[in-house]
Design a protein around this motif. Sequence first.
Motif, PDB file in Angstrom:
ATOM      1  N   LEU B 125      12.992  39.137  96.469  1.00 21.11           N
ATOM      2  CA  LEU B 125      12.100  38.415  97.181  1.00 21.11           C
ATOM      3  C   LEU B 125      11.278  37.657  95.995  1.00 21.11           C
ATOM      4  O   LEU B 125      10.869  36.567  96.479  1.00 21.11           O
ATOM      5  N   LYS B 126      11.213  38.207  94.960  1.00 19.12           N
ATOM      6  CA  LYS B 126      10.193  37.670  94.050  1.00 19.12           C
ATOM      7  C   LYS B 126      10.845  36.358  93.432  1.00 19.12           C
ATOM      8  O   LYS B 126      10.266  35.281  92.942  1.00 19.12           O
ATOM      9  N   LYS B 127      12.128  36.385  93.323  1.00 19.14           N
ATOM     10  CA  LYS B 127      13.211  35.208  93.002  1.00 19.14           C
ATOM     11  C   LYS B 127      13.364  34.089  93.919  1.00 19.14           C
ATOM     12  O   LYS B 127      13.714  32.936  93.631  1.00 19.14           O
ATOM     13  N   ARG B 128      13.517  34.682  95.268  1.00 19.04           N
ATOM     14  CA  ARG B 128      14.213  33.674  96.149  1.00 19.04           C
ATOM     15  C   ARG B 128      13.312  33.414  97.552  1.00 19.04           C
ATOM     16  O   ARG B 128      13.759  32.363  98.035  1.00 19.04           O
ATOM     17  N   ALA B 129      12.405  34.284  97.780  1.00 25.70           N
ATOM     18  CA  ALA B 129      11.760  34.013  98.966  1.00 25.70           C
ATOM     19  C   ALA B 129      10.682  33.050  99.140  1.00 25.70           C
ATOM     20  O   ALA B 129       9.901  32.881  97.990  1.00 25.70           O
ATOM     21  N   PRO B 130      10.744  31.917  99.726  1.00 24.38           N
ATOM     22  CA  PRO B 130       9.834  30.816  99.706  1.00 24.38           C
ATOM     23  C   PRO B 130       8.464  30.798  99.964  1.00 24.38           C
ATOM     24  O   PRO B 130       8.046  30.611 101.207  1.00 24.38           O
TER      25      PRO B 130
END
Lengths: 82, 163
Positions: B125-130
């Motif tokens: 989530l920290k790396k991918r979620a916008p």
Amino acid sequence: MVKVLFFAQLKELLNCDGLNLNVECPQTVQSIKQAIIAENPNWAEPLNQATIMCAVNQAMVDNQHAVEHGDEVAFFPPVTGG
Amino acid sequence: MAHSTPSEHISVKVQTEDFDIAHEYSLMRENNTQDGAIVFFSGLVREMNQGQDVSGLFLEHYPAMTEQSLRDITEQACTRWPLSRVRLIHRVGQLHVTDQIVFVAVSSAHREAAFEACHFIMDFLKKRAPFWKKETTSKGDRWVEALEKDQNALDKWDTNETK
């Protein structure tokens, strides 16, 4: 025609939340970016940052991804959710 | 071995409203005879700038993409670990120090899968979620920068991510 969106700090730096781009397709994300810069030369520095991320049709992609007519292409800084 | 979790046991929400952890936890336990382990994480707004008056945090997001992105991440976790139930909530809009931002709960028969899956979901989530965080202070607003540790956090999950 490709629908382009900008988010977060990138949207603020460009003072633009999006635009419609009339280009030949398919083209890579990287060349779409250069087409945008060709129309807006002062956007070169923020858009060419190596950390800028891209999603096409709401899925993360890399710079080599092929963009087709009608795609939604979003550019944004590294995400900071969570 | 790929696992799968029935979609009716996966709940993903993006909302402005606060959430109630006790309520979410009760939904994880309700009629749950199979699971011996529930692990959950909650993310909070903290004071980030000592000396600067941080009035809050504004969460911007990409509406067409956020819920799907979170669903994709939970589905990856459900394939990798034998999870019975997953509940994920991420708030957007204007938040204040001590507010809840995000909630991830997973259940499994045993604790190892539950601990790992919860950790995995948060790292992805920290790396991918916008979502993008902006500190709102009395002296002006400032975008929060992505941390290198978050960019590298995915490495430990040994995926085929290229970026």
